[in-house]
Scaffold this motif. Sequence first.
Motif, PDB file in Angstrom:
ATOM      1  N   GLY A   1      74.881 -34.369 -42.177  1.00  0.00           N
ATOM      2  CA  GLY A   1      74.828 -32.925 -42.342  1.00  0.00           C
ATOM      3  C   GLY A   1      76.206 -32.370 -42.619  1.00  0.00           C
ATOM      4  N   GLU A   2      76.273 -31.066 -42.711  1.00  0.00           N
ATOM      5  CA  GLU A   2      77.526 -30.419 -43.071  1.00  0.00           C
ATOM      6  C   GLU A   2      78.601 -30.630 -42.019  1.00  0.00           C
ATOM      7  OE1 GLU A   2      78.730 -26.244 -45.257  1.00  0.00           O
ATOM      8  OE2 GLU A   2      77.160 -26.238 -43.735  1.00  0.00           O
ATOM      9  N   SER A   3      78.219 -30.573 -40.745  1.00  0.00           N
ATOM     10  CA  SER A   3      79.221 -30.746 -39.692  1.00  0.00           C
ATOM     11  C   SER A   3      79.848 -32.133 -39.755  1.00  0.00           C
ATOM     12  CB  SER A   3      78.602 -30.503 -38.316  1.00  0.00           C
ATOM     13  OG  SER A   3      77.529 -31.391 -38.074  1.00  0.00           O
ATOM     14  N   LEU A   4      79.057 -33.149 -40.080  1.00  0.00           N
ATOM     15  CA  LEU A   4      79.596 -34.504 -40.198  1.00  0.00           C
ATOM     16  C   LEU A   4      80.625 -34.581 -41.318  1.00  0.00           C
ATOM     17  CD1 LEU A   4      79.668 -37.489 -39.491  1.00  0.00           C
ATOM     18  CD2 LEU A   4      77.679 -37.834 -40.964  1.00  0.00           C
ATOM     19  N   SER A   5      80.359 -33.908 -42.434  1.00  0.00           N
ATOM     20  CA  SER A   5      81.320 -33.943 -43.542  1.00  0.00           C
ATOM     21  C   SER A   5      82.631 -33.279 -43.148  1.00  0.00           C
ATOM     22  CB  SER A   5      80.724 -33.261 -44.781  1.00  0.00           C
ATOM     23  OG  SER A   5      80.557 -31.873 -44.573  1.00  0.00           O
TER      24      SER A   5
ATOM     25  N   ARG B   1      76.347 -34.585 -27.853  1.00  0.00           N
ATOM     26  CA  ARG B   1      75.498 -34.180 -26.726  1.00  0.00           C
ATOM     27  C   ARG B   1      74.519 -33.087 -27.137  1.00  0.00           C
ATOM     28  NH1 ARG B   1      79.407 -34.261 -21.342  1.00  0.00           N
ATOM     29  NH2 ARG B   1      80.263 -36.339 -21.687  1.00  0.00           N
ATOM     30  N   LYS B   2      74.972 -32.178 -27.972  1.00  0.00           N
ATOM     31  CA  LYS B   2      74.089 -31.112 -28.465  1.00  0.00           C
ATOM     32  C   LYS B   2      72.938 -31.707 -29.274  1.00  0.00           C
ATOM     33  CE  LYS B   2      74.210 -26.870 -31.263  1.00  0.00           C
ATOM     34  NZ  LYS B   2      73.459 -27.270 -32.452  1.00  0.00           N
ATOM     35  N   GLN B   3      73.246 -32.663 -30.129  1.00  0.00           N
ATOM     36  CA  GLN B   3      72.210 -33.281 -30.947  1.00  0.00           C
ATOM     37  C   GLN B   3      71.272 -34.140 -30.107  1.00  0.00           C
ATOM     38  OE1 GLN B   3      74.255 -35.298 -34.164  1.00  0.00           O
ATOM     39  NE2 GLN B   3      74.942 -33.383 -35.083  1.00  0.00           N
ATOM     40  N   GLN B   4      71.817 -34.822 -29.111  1.00  0.00           N
ATOM     41  CA  GLN B   4      70.966 -35.620 -28.225  1.00  0.00           C
ATOM     42  C   GLN B   4      70.008 -34.720 -27.451  1.00  0.00           C
ATOM     43  OE1 GLN B   4      74.025 -37.682 -26.016  1.00  0.00           O
ATOM     44  NE2 GLN B   4      73.838 -39.538 -27.257  1.00  0.00           N
ATOM     45  N   HIS B   5      70.496 -33.565 -27.041  1.00  0.00           N
ATOM     46  CA  HIS B   5      69.633 -32.607 -26.338  1.00  0.00           C
ATOM     47  C   HIS B   5      68.506 -32.142 -27.251  1.00  0.00           C
ATOM     48  CE1 HIS B   5      68.499 -28.428 -25.232  1.00  0.00           C
ATOM     49  NE2 HIS B   5      68.478 -28.930 -24.022  1.00  0.00           N
ATOM     50  N   ALA B   6      68.835 -31.858 -28.515  1.00  0.00           N
ATOM     51  CA  ALA B   6      67.817 -31.399 -29.463  1.00  0.00           C
ATOM     52  C   ALA B   6      66.760 -32.477 -29.706  1.00  0.00           C
ATOM     53  CB  ALA B   6      68.477 -30.998 -30.782  1.00  0.00           C
ATOM     54  N   LYS B   7      67.194 -33.740 -29.720  1.00  0.00           N
ATOM     55  CA  LYS B   7      66.257 -34.833 -29.968  1.00  0.00           C
ATOM     56  C   LYS B   7      65.260 -35.015 -28.825  1.00  0.00           C
ATOM     57  CE  LYS B   7      69.270 -37.598 -32.963  1.00  0.00           C
ATOM     58  NZ  LYS B   7      70.060 -38.848 -33.067  1.00  0.00           N
ATOM     59  N   LYS B   8      65.620 -34.544 -27.640  1.00  0.00           N
ATOM     60  CA  LYS B   8      64.732 -34.702 -26.490  1.00  0.00           C
ATOM     61  C   LYS B   8      63.568 -33.719 -26.515  1.00  0.00           C
ATOM     62  CE  LYS B   8      68.267 -36.549 -23.371  1.00  0.00           C
ATOM     63  NZ  LYS B   8      69.056 -36.304 -22.140  1.00  0.00           N
ATOM     64  N   LYS B   9      63.668 -32.695 -27.353  1.00  0.00           N
ATOM     65  CA  LYS B   9      62.599 -31.699 -27.413  1.00  0.00           C
ATOM     66  C   LYS B   9      61.364 -32.289 -28.084  1.00  0.00           C
ATOM     67  CE  LYS B   9      65.666 -27.670 -27.578  1.00  0.00           C
ATOM     68  NZ  LYS B   9      66.081 -26.480 -28.361  1.00  0.00           N
ATOM     69  N   ARG B  10      60.215 -31.913 -27.585  1.00  0.00           N
ATOM     70  CA  ARG B  10      58.950 -32.369 -28.156  1.00  0.00           C
ATOM     71  C   ARG B  10      58.090 -31.156 -28.494  1.00  0.00           C
ATOM     72  NH1 ARG B  10      61.587 -36.078 -28.593  1.00  0.00           N
ATOM     73  NH2 ARG B  10      61.312 -38.219 -27.859  1.00  0.00           N
TER      74      ARG B  10
ATOM     75  N   PHE C   1      81.829 -24.065 -36.108  1.00  0.00           N
ATOM     76  CA  PHE C   1      81.204 -22.837 -36.611  1.00  0.00           C
ATOM     77  C   PHE C   1      79.771 -23.090 -37.070  1.00  0.00           C
ATOM     78  CE2 PHE C   1      79.998 -20.042 -40.092  1.00  0.00           C
ATOM     79  CZ  PHE C   1      80.207 -18.789 -39.544  1.00  0.00           C
ATOM     80  N   VAL C   2      79.570 -24.107 -37.915  1.00  0.00           N
ATOM     81  CA  VAL C   2      78.226 -24.311 -38.464  1.00  0.00           C
ATOM     82  C   VAL C   2      77.246 -24.800 -37.402  1.00  0.00           C
ATOM     83  CG1 VAL C   2      79.115 -24.738 -40.785  1.00  0.00           C
ATOM     84  CG2 VAL C   2      78.723 -26.671 -39.271  1.00  0.00           C
ATOM     85  N   GLU C   3      77.747 -25.496 -36.387  1.00  0.00           N
ATOM     86  CA  GLU C   3      76.862 -26.021 -35.348  1.00  0.00           C
ATOM     87  C   GLU C   3      76.606 -25.018 -34.225  1.00  0.00           C
ATOM     88  OE1 GLU C   3      75.203 -28.838 -34.668  1.00  0.00           O
ATOM     89  OE2 GLU C   3      75.681 -29.966 -36.484  1.00  0.00           O
ATOM     90  N   ILE C   4      77.583 -24.170 -33.938  1.00  0.00           N
ATOM     91  CA  ILE C   4      77.488 -23.327 -32.742  1.00  0.00           C
ATOM     92  C   ILE C   4      77.735 -21.851 -33.035  1.00  0.00           C
ATOM     93  CG2 ILE C   4      78.493 -22.876 -30.462  1.00  0.00           C
ATOM     94  CD1 ILE C   4      79.179 -25.890 -30.327  1.00  0.00           C
ATOM     95  N   GLU C   5      78.842 -21.533 -33.685  1.00  0.00           N
ATOM     96  CA  GLU C   5      79.279 -20.142 -33.770  1.00  0.00           C
ATOM     97  C   GLU C   5      78.506 -19.303 -34.780  1.00  0.00           C
ATOM     98  OE1 GLU C   5      83.920 -20.237 -32.373  1.00  0.00           O
ATOM     99  OE2 GLU C   5      83.505 -20.768 -34.456  1.00  0.00           O
ATOM    100  N   TYR C   6      77.865 -19.947 -35.752  1.00  0.00           N
ATOM    101  CA  TYR C   6      77.169 -19.158 -36.774  1.00  0.00           C
ATOM    102  C   TYR C   6      76.090 -18.270 -36.163  1.00  0.00           C
ATOM    103  CZ  TYR C   6      74.797 -17.802 -41.046  1.00  0.00           C
ATOM    104  OH  TYR C   6      74.246 -17.056 -42.055  1.00  0.00           O
ATOM    105  N   GLU C   7      75.501 -18.703 -35.072  1.00  0.00           N
ATOM    106  CA  GLU C   7      74.453 -17.911 -34.427  1.00  0.00           C
ATOM    107  C   GLU C   7      75.004 -16.659 -33.755  1.00  0.00           C
ATOM    108  OE1 GLU C   7      70.868 -20.415 -32.918  1.00  0.00           O
ATOM    109  OE2 GLU C   7      72.672 -21.500 -32.334  1.00  0.00           O
TER     110      GLU C   7
END
Length: 393
Positions: free
Chosen positions: A143-147, A300-309, A173-179
């Motif tokens: 994704g963009e944050s990785l780049s 950690r943020k992405q791991q948390h998102a992956k736990k959602k069902r 910014f793109v992962e957290i602050e944009y919101e």
Amino acid sequence: MKSATLHSLMTARTLYSEAKGLIEANDRHMCTAGLVILQDALEIIFVALLTEKGIDEKKSLESKGFDELIGELKSAGITVPKSGTLKALNKQRVISKHYGQLAEPVTVRGYAEAADTAVDAIIPLVIGKKLNDIFLSELIEEGESLSFLNSAAALIEQKQYLEALIEVRKAIFVEIEYEYAIHKWADYDPQTSTLGFLSTWSKGGNKAYSWTKNKEWIDKNVKVPVDYVQVDHERLRMDAMEWGVNTAELENLRRLTPRVFRPEKEAQWHVHFDIEFPPNEATESNANYCLDQTVSILLRKQQHAKKKRWPKKEVKFASPTIYIDQDIYSKASQDSEVVHTIHQDYKYEIDSIVTGFDPSEKYYRIHGSKADESQAIGSWIFGYLLIIEDIVS
């Protein structure tokens, strides 16, 4: 890379990060604890590299001590820089752990610097990448944050530390602050606006303070483009806790990187930093710290998102077709207002089944509009349709 190597490096990196945080506290007790953890992290890294080289298939590494592991690496053609200092670190760790003698912060910081030098040198010799790069390529989602993080790592290699810190902040910014960005509210006047809930929600900035999302406040308070980012610190703190992130580390990143903002994905970036920032914080140590912590937080943020069902939507509900002329109510009750009557000129969708205020009744939650697209605008309806069991069966 062998899976065992990756898992070991993941564990080591977590310990390494915790150790560095304790050491930076500059407290004798915390530095001593950091020293013990740092030695464990280094030992795991040494074993992981020997495993990757296949040495574990020829020799038993479990019984090897810290100094012996350094020797095994040398025998495998991997010279460990600062090995003398690292062996002294190991001795200090034994004294601190088994005899309760505190280590001096300045000494521990020296050991930590030697560990950084060693780790940065030996991991690329075996894996072909630095520790942070491994985590970027193996763990952080595409994704963009990785780049941005990859760009930051490359800029650090080129000693362009200010530019690297800007790239790190772009990822934040793109992962957290944009919101928290309120730029789309710059023309919104709550006194005269006729926008509905969905229209205002689409403006974004949903996590920003509510009182900042209007034209009057923005005209008065937004002096430069980065001011469009209005972080609700309590909301950010709660999010960080939910992700399992140390809130102090997240705030450190926001202080130790330049502020950035862009209104849209394809737009140019705006940057802001104090005049004293480049000579004081555009350094190799700060750039590496910010990159490392950002990788950790986003992981950690992405791991948390992956736990959602979420409930599956693969099998579609077969909507009944025999409710022509039946009433749709504003609430799940026959005593509520009738907002529509089922008509063959409309197309409907049912999204859920609910129990009515009368527990003996069940309703479809239904919405729809005229089937003719040219007439659909303004014909949208929403409500509750009483389920007639005899008809359903």
